[in-house]
Design a protein around this motif. Structure first.
Motif: not given
Length: 220
Positions: A145, A210, A203, A88-89, A208, A91
């Motif tokens: 995404d 991954s 994603q 997570e996160n 967020d 970015n």
């Protein structure tokens, strides 16, 4: 010695396997709200779960499927939670978050639960051609995404070398996908033969979140 398997279509069998996995979850696991994985060409832990989930104590696995054998011995939850290998996160900084040699475990994610997937050796493969289809089973229908699909360069040997970012070539980057349990898209990776690793970054759209998924293939 090299093995080859053909991933099965996304059918009711997957639902049955998922149900079986949930029955075997032990109290310290945390994926009751399941996620997903690449099922064709099968990710390493999904393939081990599909082949051995209902027979994981069979000693024949040690000779027939040694990489799955070491994974089951290291941590059975690697397979019972085949749908929970994510970070997570991040970015979007995937290469910064996942060190070389730990790509298949998502950078030692989940307290090392998936570390056995980074093991070097003769993982079973799915036969593919230069053009093939990648299929995701997303039990929770998170959507995407994007997907990024890398394939190892010719000359890399998964049986003897840890996987690094430098071994990979980006061959496909998709747009977004609406929430669905089954998502598939086509990939082209010409100029390859023999055992390679397909590395898929999924994603997810809901957070967020991954996913990092290694699938072993054989280019005929």
């Amino acid at each position: 010695m090299e093995w080859h398997v053909h991933a099965k279509p996304i059918t009711a069998k997957i639902a049955a396997l998922v149900a079986a996995a949930m029955l075997f979850l032990i109290p310290w696991t945390d994926t009751a709200a399941a996620h997903g994985s690449i099922v064709d060409p099968a990710s390493r832990n999904y393939g081990c779960f599909e082949r051995w989930g209902d027979d994981h104590l069979n000693p024949a696995m040690e000779q027939e499927d040694p990489m799955c054998w070491q994974a089951w011995r290291a941590n059975p939850n690697t397979m019972w939670n085949w749908n929970g290998l994510y970070r997570e996160n991040v970015n979007g900084n995937h290469q910064g978050a996942i060190p070389d040699g730990t790509l298949c475990s998502g950078g030692n994610t989940e307290g090392g639960r998936y570390d056995s997937l980074d093991a070097v050796g003769p993982w079973k493969t799915t036969d593919v051609g230069s053009n093939f289809t990648v299929e995701l089973f997303d039990q929770a229908s998170h959507g995407a995404d994007y997907f990024q699909v890398y394939v190892t360069k010719q000359g890399y040997d998964p049986a003897t070398e840890p996987l690094t970012w430098g071994d990979l070539e980006l061959v496909e980057e998709t747009g977004s996908y609406a929430p669905a349990q089954n998502i598939s898209f086509d990939v082209s990776a010409p100029g390859r033969s023999g055992h390679h690793v397909v590395y898929t970054i999924w994603q997810a759209s809901h957070l967020d979140q991954s996913y990092y998924l290694c699938s072993d293939v054989n280019f005929g």
